[in-house]
Design a protein around this motif. Structure first.
Motif, PDB file in Angstrom:
ATOM      1  N   ILE A 123      53.760   8.571  -5.780  1.00 51.74           N
ATOM      2  CA  ILE A 123      53.865   8.912  -4.362  1.00 51.74           C
ATOM      3  C   ILE A 123      53.990  10.434  -4.268  1.00 51.74           C
ATOM      4  N   PRO A 124      52.863  11.165  -4.212  1.00 49.03           N
ATOM      5  CA  PRO A 124      52.920  12.640  -4.124  1.00 49.03           C
ATOM      6  C   PRO A 124      53.448  13.071  -2.755  1.00 49.03           C
ATOM      7  N   ARG A 125      54.330  14.018  -2.783  1.00 45.21           N
ATOM      8  CA  ARG A 125      54.824  14.607  -1.544  1.00 45.21           C
ATOM      9  C   ARG A 125      53.990  15.833  -1.175  1.00 45.21           C
ATOM     10  N   LYS A 126      54.123  16.251   0.061  1.00 45.06           N
ATOM     11  CA  LYS A 126      53.353  17.396   0.540  1.00 45.06           C
ATOM     12  C   LYS A 126      53.655  18.630  -0.323  1.00 45.06           C
ATOM     13  N   PRO A 127      52.609  19.306  -0.878  1.00 42.08           N
ATOM     14  CA  PRO A 127      52.848  20.449  -1.768  1.00 42.08           C
ATOM     15  C   PRO A 127      53.540  21.617  -1.054  1.00 42.08           C
ATOM     16  N   ARG A 128      54.340  22.332  -1.792  1.00 40.46           N
ATOM     17  CA  ARG A 128      54.959  23.565  -1.271  1.00 40.46           C
ATOM     18  C   ARG A 128      54.119  24.737  -1.769  1.00 40.46           C
ATOM     19  N   LEU A 129      53.450  25.399  -0.841  1.00 35.31           N
ATOM     20  CA  LEU A 129      52.524  26.478  -1.190  1.00 35.31           C
ATOM     21  C   LEU A 129      53.175  27.855  -0.948  1.00 35.31           C
ATOM     22  N   ARG A 130      52.827  28.763  -1.869  1.00 36.21           N
ATOM     23  CA  ARG A 130      53.250  30.159  -1.719  1.00 36.21           C
ATOM     24  C   ARG A 130      52.033  31.025  -1.985  1.00 36.21           C
ATOM     25  N   ILE A 131      51.716  31.868  -1.024  1.00 33.89           N
ATOM     26  CA  ILE A 131      50.543  32.727  -1.132  1.00 33.89           C
ATOM     27  C   ILE A 131      51.006  34.137  -1.503  1.00 33.89           C
ATOM     28  N   GLU A 132      50.479  34.672  -2.639  1.00 30.96           N
ATOM     29  CA  GLU A 132      50.813  36.026  -3.085  1.00 30.96           C
ATOM     30  C   GLU A 132      49.610  36.918  -2.892  1.00 30.96           C
ATOM     31  N   GLY A 133      49.826  38.162  -2.614  1.00 29.50           N
ATOM     32  CA  GLY A 133      48.730  39.084  -2.320  1.00 29.50           C
ATOM     33  C   GLY A 133      47.933  39.453  -3.549  1.00 29.50           C
ATOM     34  N   GLY A 134      46.614  39.735  -3.338  1.00 25.08           N
ATOM     35  CA  GLY A 134      45.736  40.208  -4.414  1.00 25.08           C
ATOM     36  C   GLY A 134      45.360  39.119  -5.383  1.00 25.08           C
ATOM     37  N   ASP A 135      44.453  39.470  -6.286  1.00 25.90           N
ATOM     38  CA  ASP A 135      44.042  38.526  -7.296  1.00 25.90           C
ATOM     39  C   ASP A 135      44.808  38.689  -8.585  1.00 25.90           C
ATOM     40  N   GLY A 136      45.641  39.779  -8.626  1.00 24.35           N
ATOM     41  CA  GLY A 136      46.496  40.037  -9.788  1.00 24.35           C
ATOM     42  C   GLY A 136      45.747  40.003 -11.029  1.00 24.35           C
TER      43      GLY A 136
END
Length: 506
Positions: A493-506
């Motif tokens: 039962i997968p829960r809604k993912p917690r996303l974090r967006i970081e700047g640039g392609d690093g």
């Protein structure tokens, strides 16, 4: 039923009035005599003649009534039935009571006529001694019965079990007590019923006559097939009871030969047995012990045996009905096929005794099994054991995903696609897992699956937390050597993912 009179019967008063009217009319040139007062010569002579004529009318009426089965009584009835070669039973017959019953309350009154035949194995044939009615809303009625033939030994309780001529709405018949010899003479009503039964039985050569001949020996289920498999001039009598020995079969064939239509080839034998194997995977509502599992297996086996035992010759078995019976147990919450095997599979016994599948002709695409005329479907756990696999209930496997990306993914359904990809991996692993060898899911596989969902975006960090509800175990996948285990009864039962967006392609 009142007899239709073919002559006009007059009483004493009617005759007196008719005579006085005729005497006073003077018709035919006679002298009209009109003195009809009480005590007059004219009235006295008319009344004397009318009395003798009324007595003659009564005697003629008695002669008329004594000539018919429905109205004759006493010695006159003995003379009428003598035309059929019958005599009044003078006593020495087995007598007692029989109970006519049904499983559910009767929707309407069910009439059981006097003279209804009741049979059993290795016992004399009996007939009811009175008209009876199973009232609306009732389930049974008790009726007196008497042996058709005199003599015989005491019949034990429960020996009567079938009706040679079935009555619609009556499911079972049995004698609750012993049937013993009584010295009561046969009544007029009982003699009339026996005479009518003799007249009906003389109508041989019919389907009803063939059925009654077999049922009279205690056979509960009889099926008559005319022109079997398109063969004209042939009749097949199928005996549905299972416990038919060679002696009883010979006796039935002899009885049938006596009522066989002229020029007809008659075949008689037991129904062809078709064995059915039930294979199913059942999901339980708890994790039972071995003893509890054995009890569940026993209960389900008993339910299925009862259902198959109630099937008639030629009756089909529906997969939906079997599923309903299995799911009817309180401990079962799910019923599915086991792999590629059908839920129901029909077999016949070969000459050497080994079963051979006939699914190619009897098993329908819907999973139902159809029986041909003369075939009967039944269970035989000794030959084909029930294959009921009991599975514990599914356990939840909670999956939390923490995902850091170098940029924002395109599309509004990205989160749903991530959850779907993770669920597919875990479901595939669960299908390959066994109780002895759980499946393992590696961090690298999850990372690769999510990476395929995004283009030109790098995964900065991926951490997946797997929580097993069956034992509270928590597994973390956040590095190359991370892995999680999954058993065969766990559902992701997968829960809604917690996303974090970081700047640039690093």
């Amino acid at each position: 039923m009142a007899l239709e009179r073919v002559y006009l019967k007059k009483g004493f008063a009617e005759l007196v009035d008719a005579l006085l009217d005729e005497i006073a009319s003077g018709r035919g040139g006679r002298l009209a005599l009109t003195d009809a007062n009480e005590g007059s010569v004219v009235r006295t002579l008319a009344e004397a003649f009318a009395r003798e004529l009324a007595v003659c009318y009564e005697q003629l009426d008695a002669v008329y009534r004594n000539a018919y089965l429905d109205s004759a009584a006493g010695a006159a009835l003995d003379n009428v039935v003598a035309l059929l070669g019958m005599e009044r039973q003078r006593g020495g017959h087995l007598e007692g009571t029989a109970t006519f019953s049904r499983g559910q309350p009767a929707p309407e009154d069910i009439h059981i006529p006097l003279g209804t035949l009741v049979a059993g194995r290795d016992v004399p044939l009996f007939a009811t001694t009175a008209n009876a009615v199973l009232d609306k809303g009732s389930r049974q009625v008790v009726v007196g019965v008497r042996a058709v033939e005199p003599g015989g030994e005491t019949v034990k309780a429960g020996a009567l079990a079938s009706l040679p001529r079935p009555i619609a709405g009556i499911d079972e018949v049995s004698n609750p007590g012993y049937l013993v010899l009584r010295q009561r003479e046969e009544t007029d009503e009982e003699l009339r019923a026996r005479a009518r039964r003799l007249v009906r039985s003389s109508n041989t050569g019919t389907v009803a006559a063939l059925e009654e001949a077999a049922r009279g020996l205690g056979i509960r289920e009889v099926q008559v097939i005319e022109n079997p498999e398109g063969r004209p001039g042939e009749v097949e009598v199928v005996l549905g009871d299972r416990d038919i020995n060679a002696d009883l079969l010979t006796e039935v064939r002899n009885r049938l030969e006596n009522v066989r239509p002229a020029g007809i080839v008659l075949h008689c034998g037991p129904a062809t047995p078709i064995l059915v194997q039930v294979t199913a995977t059942l999901t339980l509502n708890a994790r039972p012990s071995e003893r509890e599992q054995a009890e569940i297996q026993k209960r389900l086996g008993s339910v299925l045996a009862g259902y198959f035992g109630s099937l008639k010759v030629g009756e089909a078995v529906r997969e939906a009905k079997i599923r309903a019976l299995l799911l009817g147990d309180d401990a079962v919450v799910g019923c599915e096929r086991s792999g590629q095997r059908p839920l129901l599979e029909p077999f016949v016994s070969k000459a050497e005794g080994t079963p051979e599948s006939i699914a190619f002709r009897a098993l329908m695409a819907s999973g139902d099994i159809l029986a041909r005329p003369g075939e009967r479907l039944f269970l035989d756990p000794k030959t084909l054991p029930l294959r009921l696999s009991l599975e514990s209930p599914l356990e939840d496997l909670w999956i939390d995903t923490h995902l850091s990306l170098s940029g924002a993914p395109t599309g509004n359904d990205f989160e749903a696609r991530v959850m779907g990809a993770i669920k597919d991996i875990f479901d595939k692993a669960a299908r390959s897992a066994t109780a002895e060898t759980p499946a393992r899911i590696h961090y690298a596989g999850l990372h690769e699956a999510i990476a395929r969902l995004i283009v030109n975006i790098r995964i900065v960090r991926l951490r997946i937390t797997v929580t097993h509800t069956r034992d509270g175990l928590v597994e973390e996948l956040d590095s190359e050597d991370g892995e999680a285990t999954i058993g065969p009864r766990e559902q992701a039962i997968p829960r809604k993912p917690r996303l974090r967006i970081e700047g640039g392609d690093g």
